[in-house]
Design a protein around this motif. Structure first.
Motif, PDB file in Angstrom:
ATOM      1  N   SER A  38      57.404  36.080  73.789  1.00  7.62           N
ATOM      2  CA  SER A  38      56.605  35.848  72.582  1.00  7.62           C
ATOM      3  C   SER A  38      56.776  36.985  71.578  1.00  7.62           C
ATOM      4  O   SER A  38      56.875  36.746  70.370  1.00  7.62           O
ATOM      5  CB  SER A  38      55.128  35.696  72.940  1.00  7.62           C
ATOM      6  OG  SER A  38      54.934  34.590  73.775  1.00  7.62           O
ATOM      7  N   VAL A 103      43.835  39.802  68.085  1.00  6.24           N
ATOM      8  CA  VAL A 103      44.907  39.884  69.082  1.00  6.24           C
ATOM      9  C   VAL A 103      45.979  38.873  68.727  1.00  6.24           C
ATOM     10  O   VAL A 103      45.694  37.689  68.555  1.00  6.24           O
ATOM     11  CB  VAL A 103      44.362  39.605  70.498  1.00  6.24           C
ATOM     12  CG1 VAL A 103      45.478  39.570  71.520  1.00  6.24           C
ATOM     13  CG2 VAL A 103      43.310  40.620  70.884  1.00  6.24           C
ATOM     14  N   ALA A 104      47.217  39.347  68.578  1.00  8.21           N
ATOM     15  CA  ALA A 104      48.347  38.446  68.326  1.00  8.21           C
ATOM     16  C   ALA A 104      48.928  37.971  69.655  1.00  8.21           C
ATOM     17  O   ALA A 104      49.180  36.786  69.845  1.00  8.21           O
ATOM     18  CB  ALA A 104      49.418  39.136  67.495  1.00  8.21           C
ATOM     19  N   LEU A 105      49.124  38.903  70.580  1.00  6.67           N
ATOM     20  CA  LEU A 105      49.660  38.601  71.913  1.00  6.67           C
ATOM     21  C   LEU A 105      49.067  39.565  72.924  1.00  6.67           C
ATOM     22  O   LEU A 105      48.713  40.685  72.589  1.00  6.67           O
ATOM     23  CB  LEU A 105      51.186  38.757  71.926  1.00  6.67           C
ATOM     24  CG  LEU A 105      51.986  37.869  70.989  1.00  6.67           C
ATOM     25  CD1 LEU A 105      53.427  38.347  70.930  1.00  6.67           C
ATOM     26  CD2 LEU A 105      51.928  36.428  71.438  1.00  6.67           C
ATOM     27  N   SER A 106      49.017  39.125  74.170  1.00 11.48           N
ATOM     28  CA  SER A 106      48.492  39.970  75.242  1.00 11.48           C
ATOM     29  C   SER A 106      49.110  39.565  76.568  1.00 11.48           C
ATOM     30  O   SER A 106      49.420  38.387  76.773  1.00 11.48           O
ATOM     31  CB  SER A 106      46.977  39.825  75.312  1.00 11.48           C
ATOM     32  OG  SER A 106      46.461  40.443  76.464  1.00 11.48           O
ATOM     33  N   SER A 109      45.824  37.043  78.929  1.00  8.65           N
ATOM     34  CA  SER A 109      45.157  36.186  77.946  1.00  8.65           C
ATOM     35  C   SER A 109      43.709  35.871  78.315  1.00  8.65           C
ATOM     36  O   SER A 109      42.949  35.410  77.473  1.00  8.65           O
ATOM     37  CB  SER A 109      45.947  34.892  77.745  1.00  8.65           C
ATOM     38  OG  SER A 109      46.086  34.209  78.965  1.00  8.65           O
ATOM     39  N   GLU A 114      44.490  35.274  72.663  1.00  9.89           N
ATOM     40  CA  GLU A 114      45.139  35.260  71.355  1.00  9.89           C
ATOM     41  C   GLU A 114      44.154  34.811  70.287  1.00  9.89           C
ATOM     42  O   GLU A 114      43.429  33.846  70.452  1.00  9.89           O
ATOM     43  CB  GLU A 114      46.333  34.308  71.390  1.00  9.89           C
ATOM     44  CG  GLU A 114      47.176  34.340  70.159  1.00  9.89           C
ATOM     45  CD  GLU A 114      48.416  33.467  70.276  1.00  9.89           C
ATOM     46  OE1 GLU A 114      48.790  32.864  69.262  1.00  9.89           O
ATOM     47  OE2 GLU A 114      48.983  33.379  71.375  1.00  9.89           O
TER      48      GLU A 114
END
Length: 139
Positions: A38, A103-106, A109, A114
């Motif tokens: 991602s 948060v865009a990515l983690s 999750s 997100e």
């Protein structure tokens, strides 16, 4: 040895036989893989990630936080907890940063979904976790 089978059974060709530890390891590996795939995809689309300046905000033996900034585009804050045992609390009190961001990515999750809002003065990352946080350009 695979006995009568013509083709050996590979580790990734599992069906239902994984024990609890292997299931946890596989889930963790898939989470990291998804995160980095991602990030790679997002990097190709976002100029801050592709061309942006690198600003180191925090660096220690167990964590790393940096900001990517490019012109009038959204900024991205990358945070990593290298520690394998403990949760870390990152306190970014840089005057140029907003108090809250999305948060865009983690890699986790469930802890950092997100799109959820996080407090940059009290960002918590579990052991081995990473997060990419989007800071909108405000002018």
């Amino acid at each position: 040895m695979d006995g009568d089978s013509k083709f050996p059974k590979m580790l990734w060709d599992f069906e239902e036989e994984l024990n609890g530890t292997l299931q946890e390891e596989q889930t963790e590996q898939l989470s990291f893989r998804k995160f980095f795939c991602s990030v790679t995809e997002l990097r190709a689309k976002q100029r801050s990630l592709l061309y942006g300046d690198f600003l180191l905000l925090s660096n220690s033996s167990s964590s790393l936080v940096y900001l990517r900034v490019w012109d009038q585009n959204d900024r991205y804050l990358a945070a990593f907890n290298w520690g394998a045992e403990e949760e870390t609390v990152l306190q970014m009190n840089n005057p140029g940063l907003p108090r809250h961001a999305a948060v865009a990515l983690s890699t986790n999750s469930s802890a950092l979904p997100e799109g959820s809002s996080v407090d940059l003065m009290n960002l918590r990352l579990g052991p081995g976790q990473a997060a990419l946080i989007k800071l909108p350009y405000t002018g």
